[in-house]
Design an enzyme around this catalytic site. Structure first.
Site, PDB file in Angstrom:
ATOM      1  N   GLU A  98       8.699   1.452  -3.061  1.00 39.40           N
ATOM      2  CA  GLU A  98       7.966  -0.200  -3.179  1.00 39.40           C
ATOM      3  C   GLU A  98       8.835  -1.021  -3.783  1.00 39.40           C
ATOM      4  O   GLU A  98       8.781  -2.271  -3.604  1.00 39.40           O
ATOM      5  CB  GLU A  98       6.545   0.466  -4.053  1.00 39.40           C
ATOM      6  CG  GLU A  98       5.560   0.771  -3.069  1.00 39.40           C
ATOM      7  CD  GLU A  98       4.277   1.317  -3.916  1.00 39.40           C
ATOM      8  OE1 GLU A  98       3.979   0.252  -4.771  1.00 39.40           O
ATOM      9  OE2 GLU A  98       3.603   2.098  -3.890  1.00 39.40           O
ATOM     10  N   ASP A 103      -6.745  -3.218   4.080  1.00 40.61           N
ATOM     11  CA  ASP A 103      -5.153  -2.517   4.465  1.00 40.61           C
ATOM     12  C   ASP A 103      -5.138  -2.840   6.076  1.00 40.61           C
ATOM     13  O   ASP A 103      -4.421  -2.115   6.719  1.00 40.61           O
ATOM     14  CB  ASP A 103      -5.109  -0.950   4.096  1.00 40.61           C
ATOM     15  CG  ASP A 103      -5.187  -0.828   2.721  1.00 40.61           C
ATOM     16  OD1 ASP A 103      -4.771  -1.747   1.816  1.00 40.61           O
ATOM     17  OD2 ASP A 103      -5.741   0.240   2.245  1.00 40.61           O
ATOM     18  N   HIS A 125       0.982  -1.181   0.013  1.00 40.02           N
ATOM     19  CA  HIS A 125      -0.047  -0.034  -0.050  1.00 40.02           C
ATOM     20  C   HIS A 125       0.858   1.238   0.043  1.00 40.02           C
ATOM     21  O   HIS A 125       2.015   1.270   0.696  1.00 40.02           O
ATOM     22  CB  HIS A 125      -0.955  -0.217   1.042  1.00 40.02           C
ATOM     23  CG  HIS A 125      -1.660   1.247   1.264  1.00 40.02           C
ATOM     24  ND1 HIS A 125      -2.876   1.235   0.442  1.00 40.02           N
ATOM     25  CD2 HIS A 125      -1.739   2.326   2.006  1.00 40.02           C
ATOM     26  CE1 HIS A 125      -3.574   2.346   0.730  1.00 40.02           C
ATOM     27  NE2 HIS A 125      -2.969   3.125   1.686  1.00 40.02           N
TER      28      HIS A 125
END
Ligand code: GRF
Length: 218
Positions: A180, A151, A110
């Site tokens: 990421e 999440d 996320h």
């Protein structure tokens, strides 16, 4: 040397995350095999990366008839049939119902530091726009196990990124995405090395075993 874990990678769109994982496997920095790429859309641009690299593809599009349960069941059947160890959500925009045999075996990334700026309808640049509106000075990304919420699953790894006065949602997105690209392979390597233990909400990560130097044997 870590064992090669077998992954299913689930995509819905551009597939930048999938592409990064393929590159990391190729350059030897990620010890994994992608057994199947599952896409929730036949139009997903990211499918090109699976095609170029001869990775088997399964398209499973959500339909009214399937509903959330049928859609999820179809996805996990493909994962079982491909004998994967872990399922990697990579820009996958559909919410899944987890069967028991996949608890703590599904990962998501996320683009914020959970528990901030996450939950239903927090995706893409919406997240970064909210971050900028809020005035926080640090954002980042979170790799977490998927549970039945949005999440909310146990956190495996986070990487922080500085928020600059000059940032736009796009520029922040670029820096978070660069983080990421480091965080996801690192998290998958922790699993490949069997170093993570999940206890409730907490993920304990054991230190990496020291490689035995040749001199030690003398
Ligand atoms: C990123 O925002 C990531 O945090 C989220 O999906 C986006 C990447 O999608 N999970 P893609 O790999 O470009 O399709």
């Amino acid at each position: 040397m870590a064992k090669k874990i077998r992954l299913a990678v689930c995509i819905s769109g551009t597939g930048r995350t999938l592409n990064n994982l393929i590159r990391r496997i190729e350059d030897g920095s990620l010890s994994a095999v992608i057994g199947v790429v599952i896409s929730s859309s036949a139009q997903a641009e990211g499918l090109q990366y699976a095609e170029e690299n001869n990775i088997p593809i399964e398209i499973i599009e959500p339909t009214e008839e399937l509903g959330k349960s049928g859609f999820s069941a179809a996805i996990f059947k493909v994962c079982r049939d491909a004998y994967v160890d872990y399922v990697i959500l990579a820009g996958f925009v559909k919410h899944l119902e987890l069967p028991q045999d996949f608890y703590n075996r599904v990962l998501n990334i996320h683009p914020s530091l959970i528990p901030a700026f996450c939950g239903k309808s927090h995706y893409g640049n919406i997240v970064h726009a909210r971050v900028l509106e809020s005035g926080v000075k640090v954002s980042g990304c979170t790799v977490h196990f998927v549970d039945d919420g949005y999440d909310t699953g146990p956190i495996l790894l986070q990487k922080a990124v500085e928020v600059l006065d000059t940032d736009t949602p796009d520029s922040l997105n670029d820096r978070v995405f660069a983080a990421e690209c480091e965080a996801y392979p690192e998290a998958i390597s922790i699993l490949a090395e069997d170093r993570a233990t999940v206890k409730g909400r907490i993920v304990h990560i054991a230190p990496r075993k020291r490689a035995v130097a040749a001199e030690d044997d003398i």
